[in-house]
Design a protein around this motif. Structure first.
Motif, PDB file in Angstrom:
ATOM      1  N   GLY A   1       0.777  -1.231   0.000  1.00  0.00           N
ATOM      2  CA  GLY A   1       0.000   0.000   0.000  1.00  0.00           C
ATOM      3  C   GLY A   1       0.804   1.273   0.000  1.00  0.00           C
ATOM      4  O   GLY A   1       0.244   2.362   0.217  1.00  0.00           O
ATOM      5  N   GLU A   2       2.130   1.192  -0.235  1.00  0.00           N
ATOM      6  CA  GLU A   2       2.928   2.416  -0.278  1.00  0.00           C
ATOM      7  C   GLU A   2       2.620   3.192  -1.559  1.00  0.00           C
ATOM      8  O   GLU A   2       2.660   2.626  -2.661  1.00  0.00           O
ATOM      9  CB  GLU A   2       4.417   2.077  -0.218  1.00  0.00           C
ATOM     10  CG  GLU A   2       4.856   1.503   1.118  1.00  0.00           C
ATOM     11  CD  GLU A   2       6.351   1.231   1.172  1.00  0.00           C
ATOM     12  OE1 GLU A   2       6.836   0.868   2.250  1.00  0.00           O
ATOM     13  OE2 GLU A   2       7.022   1.389   0.140  1.00  0.00           O
ATOM     14  N   LEU A   3       2.344   4.477  -1.418  1.00  0.00           N
ATOM     15  CA  LEU A   3       1.960   5.304  -2.560  1.00  0.00           C
ATOM     16  C   LEU A   3       3.119   6.120  -3.114  1.00  0.00           C
ATOM     17  O   LEU A   3       3.073   6.551  -4.271  1.00  0.00           O
ATOM     18  CB  LEU A   3       0.820   6.252  -2.159  1.00  0.00           C
ATOM     19  CG  LEU A   3      -0.467   5.565  -1.662  1.00  0.00           C
ATOM     20  CD1 LEU A   3      -1.502   6.609  -1.273  1.00  0.00           C
ATOM     21  CD2 LEU A   3      -1.026   4.629  -2.737  1.00  0.00           C
ATOM     22  N   THR A   4       4.133   6.347  -2.297  1.00  0.00           N
ATOM     23  CA  THR A   4       5.270   7.156  -2.742  1.00  0.00           C
ATOM     24  C   THR A   4       6.541   6.333  -2.717  1.00  0.00           C
ATOM     25  O   THR A   4       6.706   5.414  -1.895  1.00  0.00           O
ATOM     26  CB  THR A   4       5.451   8.398  -1.845  1.00  0.00           C
ATOM     27  OG1 THR A   4       5.647   7.983  -0.491  1.00  0.00           O
ATOM     28  CG2 THR A   4       4.222   9.294  -1.922  1.00  0.00           C
ATOM     29  N   LEU A   5       7.434   6.671  -3.600  1.00  0.00           N
ATOM     30  CA  LEU A   5       8.723   5.986  -3.683  1.00  0.00           C
ATOM     31  C   LEU A   5       9.644   6.429  -2.555  1.00  0.00           C
ATOM     32  O   LEU A   5       9.631   7.595  -2.152  1.00  0.00           O
ATOM     33  CB  LEU A   5       9.386   6.274  -5.025  1.00  0.00           C
ATOM     34  CG  LEU A   5       8.725   5.620  -6.239  1.00  0.00           C
ATOM     35  CD1 LEU A   5       9.085   6.379  -7.505  1.00  0.00           C
ATOM     36  CD2 LEU A   5       9.145   4.170  -6.357  1.00  0.00           C
ATOM     37  N   ARG A   6      10.436   5.493  -2.059  1.00  0.00           N
ATOM     38  CA  ARG A   6      11.447   5.795  -1.057  1.00  0.00           C
ATOM     39  C   ARG A   6      12.814   5.834  -1.742  1.00  0.00           C
ATOM     40  O   ARG A   6      13.171   4.871  -2.432  1.00  0.00           O
ATOM     41  CB  ARG A   6      11.453   4.736   0.036  1.00  0.00           C
ATOM     42  CG  ARG A   6      10.208   4.739   0.903  1.00  0.00           C
ATOM     43  CD  ARG A   6      10.205   3.582   1.887  1.00  0.00           C
ATOM     44  NE  ARG A   6       9.843   2.321   1.251  1.00  0.00           N
ATOM     45  CZ  ARG A   6      10.681   1.324   1.035  1.00  0.00           C
ATOM     46  NH1 ARG A   6      11.951   1.422   1.372  1.00  0.00           N
ATOM     47  NH2 ARG A   6      10.266   0.195   0.485  1.00  0.00           N
ATOM     48  N   PRO A   7      13.582   6.938  -1.603  1.00  0.00           N
ATOM     49  CA  PRO A   7      14.900   6.976  -2.225  1.00  0.00           C
ATOM     50  C   PRO A   7      15.821   5.946  -1.583  1.00  0.00           C
ATOM     51  O   PRO A   7      15.910   5.861  -0.355  1.00  0.00           O
ATOM     52  CB  PRO A   7      15.392   8.408  -1.963  1.00  0.00           C
ATOM     53  CG  PRO A   7      14.602   8.869  -0.773  1.00  0.00           C
ATOM     54  CD  PRO A   7      13.282   8.169  -0.850  1.00  0.00           C
TER      55      PRO A   7
END
Length: 311
Positions: free
Chosen positions: A231-237
């Motif tokens: 359910g993660e909506l944003t990318l993690r660098p």
């Protein structure tokens, strides 16, 4: 009576001394400046080398368990699949700048299977290896033997995880219990579980996305990852900064090859993934051009063969 005269420096001597002082000072300043630039350039280059190598290790570790499995006609008939799925791949979407895939998060071996509700796959805890604890958003991949006298009907089946918990194996020893449900692909869950042997391998996977993206906070390109099934909506660098995509030397580029080493866009035909990674220094450094600071780059290319690919 002796008269002493105190003679000072002449203007010429003072000017010569001043010129010599300025010359020595200038040389010393240039040496310090050069040493400072060399030190900073070395520090930046070490940083970009670490970045690129770390990125290559992360990518290969993530993709090394990505594979494909052939579901034969015999397996389709035994398990009740409709329609038949001749090839199942852990690749879900591919593009030169991103990849969506099933990533292995745990691996173990069955010590018991229960078909009565709730249907349960029990894994021996001593055999279980994991990167993190299983979640109900993960998928469970279970190896089904079917008829033991032939390998033509063997298959990996994909199951949903309803719940997890602790439970002892029948022959003793701690176990990890997975309550499972069949996906909506025609699989007969009871038939599949009845055909599982003790010692069969089990894998837990999550759907991940890896791509080149530009961070909104600092405007720099990075290798980013996110869990789609989680359910993660944003990318993690993960690592960066990278070079920008779209040019001759992109920061992150995927190439997908078939069994003949030719480029392909068909998910089921991919057998090798070639990854090109190019990092950049955080700051401009003085290198080949002594009087102009430029951003330095370092590129690395690696290949990952999918699981079950003949070497």
């Amino acid at each position: 009576m002796t008269v002493r005269t105190h003679r000072g420096f002449t203007m010429v001597e003072l000017m010569i001394a001043l010129v010599l002082t300025l010359a020595v000072g200038g040389v010393a300043y240039q040496m310090l400046l050069r040493n400072s630039r060399v030190s900073r350039a070395q520090s930046e280059q070490i940083g970009v080398q670490d970045n690129v190598r770390s990125g290559a290790l992360i990518i290969t570790n993530e993709l090394r368990e990505v594979g494909y499995d052939v579901v034969t006609a015999d397996a389709t008939a035994e398990l009740g699949y409709a329609p038949a799925a001749p090839t199942r791949t852990d690749l879900l979407a591919i593009n030169p700048s991103y990849i969506t895939y099933r990533a292995t998060r745990g691996l173990g071996f069955v010590c018991q299977v229960t078909t009565a509700a709730p249907a349960t796959v029990l894994v021996r805890r001593g055999s279980w290896q994991e990167l993190r604890a299983p979640k109900t958003t993960d998928s469970l991949l279970l190896y089904v033997e079917n008829q033991p006298n032939t390998a033509n009907d063997d298959a990996w089946v994909h199951l949903g995880i309803v719940a997890t918990g602790a439970q002892n194996c029948p022959v003793g020893g701690a176990g990890l219990a997975f309550q499972v449900a069949a996906p909506a692909d025609g699989l007969n869950l009871t038939t599949a579980l009845n055909a599982v042997d003790v010692g069969a391998p089990v894998r837990v996977t999550e759907v991940m996305r890896m791509e080149h993206y530009v961070d909104a906070a600092d405007g720099q390109p990075y290798l980013g990852m996110r869990s789609i099934s989680g359910g993660e909506l944003t990318l993690r660098p993960v690592i960066g900064p990278l070079a920008a995509n779209g040019g001759a030397d992109p920061g992150l580029a995927f190439e997908f090859l078939d069994a003949n080493n030719a480029a392909t866009g068909v998910l089921a035909n991919v057998r090798v993934i070639r990854v090109a990674l190019r990092g950049v220094t955080d700051q401009a450094v003085y290198g080949r051009k002594a009087y102009e600071a430029t951003v330095d780059t370092l590129g690395l290319t690696t290949r990952v063969a999918l699981r079950n690919t003949l070497r």
